[in-house]
Scaffold this active site. Structure first.
Site, PDB file in Angstrom:
ATOM      1  N   ASP A  47       0.814  -1.220   0.000  1.00 35.70           N
ATOM      2  CA  ASP A  47       0.000   0.000   0.000  1.00 35.70           C
ATOM      3  C   ASP A  47       0.850   1.275   0.000  1.00 35.70           C
ATOM      4  OD1 ASP A  47      -2.186  -1.739   0.200  1.00 35.70           O
ATOM      5  OD2 ASP A  47      -2.180  -1.649   2.400  1.00 35.70           O
ATOM      6  N   GLU A 219     -11.180  -0.444  -4.531  1.00 34.24           N
ATOM      7  CA  GLU A 219     -10.557   0.211  -3.374  1.00 34.24           C
ATOM      8  C   GLU A 219      -9.329   1.000  -3.832  1.00 34.24           C
ATOM      9  OE1 GLU A 219      -9.522  -3.065  -0.817  1.00 34.24           O
ATOM     10  OE2 GLU A 219      -8.162  -3.952  -2.282  1.00 34.24           O
TER      11      GLU A 219
END
Ligand code: FUB
Length: 338
Positions: A47, A219
Site C-alpha cells: 500500500d 478500493e
C-alpha cells in the site's frame, strides 16, 4: 485471459522482466537494489503512498507481517526516503495501529500529507467494539519521518458514518488531496468511493460524505493533478474476467467531478490479488508505485499477506491519457524512454 491494453503494451514493448540487479549496498541504511523492483528488501511492504518534501520523496507503506497462510497481519507503518529514486533510506516504524487507543489492530493503507507546517497521517485500522468495523484515524507529526500521534483521540471516519456501505470494511484506503488554495479533501473506500471536504484543522469533516461513481471500483483511490486535470486512480476488478485487481483511472475538471472513466492502466500484481496505486511527480518526472508478491525474504515467500512495493516510470500521451504501465524488474533503474 485478461484482455486489457497493458498486456498488449507488454508484448509490443518486449520489456525484459528478467534483468538482474545485484544488491549494491552503499551504507547501513541502503535498502534498495538501486531502483530495481521490488524497491525494498528489508521488509515485506504494501500500500505505497508517496509524499514529496523539497528534494526528498518519502514513501509510506504498511508493514506486511503475515506468516504462513494468514491474510493480512499488519501492525505498523514504515517510511522510506530517497533523493534520486535509486538510493533509499529506511526510517523504521512511524506508528502502530494500536497507537490509536480506540483501534485494536490492522495498519492498513495510509497516506501522509503536509499542511499548516505539520505532517498528517490518515490510515485505516480496525476500531474497537464501540464502533465495530474498519475506521480511519488521523495522526500528526512535526516531521515526515514521525513519530506520529493520534490527532483526535477518536476515529475521523467510523463504519456507522457510511450506512450505505455493503460491509464493515468499506471505510479503508484513505487518500487526501490538498488544492492549491489549501482546501483538503478526504477520499476513501472499499466497494464505494467516498469523499468529503476536511476542515483547515485537518482533523474534522467540513461537509457531507458523498460518493464518486466509478466503473469496476474496488478500493485504493489515489488523486493527483496533471496539466489542470484531476486523475483518480484506483484498484478495479472485472469479476467476469478475473478476481485479481487491476488499476483503472478516471479524470475530472475538479474533485467534485464529473469524473470520466479512462480505462485500465495496469494489469494485476504478480502473486498478489491486491494492487494499490500511488502516482507522484518528483523532480519533474511522474512515477507509478504499486505492490506485488514477488519478494522472498528470510526464506519466506511473498504472497497475499507478504507483499513488496515497486515503482515504474509513468508516461502521458499528448492528450493527457496515461499510457499502459508494464510491471518490470528493472523499475526506474532503466532510463526513462524519450
Ligand atoms: O493492505 C490491506 C488492504 O489490501 C488495503 O487496504 C487494500 O488497498 C489492499 O492493498
Amino acid at each position: 485471459m485478461i484482455r486489457s491494453g497493458w498486456m498488449q503494451a507488454c508484448a509490443v514493448a518486449g520489456v525484459s522482466t528478467t534483468a538482474f540487479f545485484a544488491m549494491a549496498f552503499s551504507g547501513a541504511a541502503q535498502v534498495a537494489p538501486k531502483g530495481g523492483n521490488p524497491l525494498f528488501t528489508d521488509a515485506f511492504t504494501a500500500d505505497p503512498a508517496a509524499l514529496v518534501v523539497k528534494d526528498t520523496l518519502y514513501l509510506y507503506v504498511g508493514h506486511d507481517q503475515a506468516t504462513g497462510d494468514e491474510m493480512f497481519t499488519m501492525r505498523e507503518w514504515l517510511v522510506y526516503s530517497t533523493e534520486d529514486m535509486k538510493t533509499w533510506q529506511a526510517h523504521g516504524p512511524i506508528m502502530k495501529a494500536t497507537d490509536f487507543k480506540w483501534a485494536v489492530r490492522d495498519s492498513w493503507a495510509s497516506q501522509v500529507v503536509e499542511s499548516n507546517g505539520k505532517f498528517w497521517l490518515y490510515a485505516a485500522v480496525e476500531h474497537d467494539k464501540t464502533h465495530p468495523g474498519k475506521a480511519i484515524g488521523v495522526a500528526v507529526s512535526d516531521s515526515p519521518t514521525g513519530p506520529f500521534v493520534d490527532a483526535r483521540g477518536s476515529a475521523l471516519i467510523s463504519n456507522d458514518m457510511t450506512p450505505q456501505g455493503p460491509h464493515t470494511w468499506d471505510d479503508i484506503d484513505p487518500t487526501v488531496y490538498i488544492e492549491d488554495d489549501g482546501t483538503a479533501w478526504l477520499i476513501w473506500g472499499n466497494a464505494n468511493c467516498y469523499y468529503a471536504r476536511l476542515k483547515p484543522n485537518m482533523t474534522e469533516l467540513d461537509g457531507p460524505i458523498q460518493q464518486i461513481p466509478l466503473p469496476k471500483y474496488v478500493e485504493g483511490p489515489w488523486i493527483h493533478k496533471h496539466a489542470q486535470t484531476y486523475y483518480l486512480t484506483y484498484a478495479s476488478m472485472d469479476k467476469a474476467v478475473s478476481n485479481d485487481e487491476l488499476i483503472s483511472y478516471a479524470t475530472a475538471p475538479s474533485i467534485t467531478g464529473p469524473w470520466t472513466y479512462r480505462g485500465e492502466i495496469s494489469g494485476p500484481a504478480e502473486n498478489s490479488f491486491t494492487i494499490h496505486p500511488a502516482i507522484v511527480e518528483f523532480k519533474g518526472q511522474p512515477y507509478f508505485f504499486y505492490h506485488n508478491g514477488k519478494l522472498t525474504l528470510n526464506g519466506e515467500k511473498g504472497g497475499l499477506g507478504r507483499r513488496a512495493v515497486a515503482v515504474e516510470h509513468l508516461y502521458y500521451n499528448t492528450d493527457g491519457t496515461i499510457k499502459p504501465i508494464v510491471h518490470t524488474t528493472e523499475g526506474v533503474s532503466a532510463p526513462r524512454q524519450k
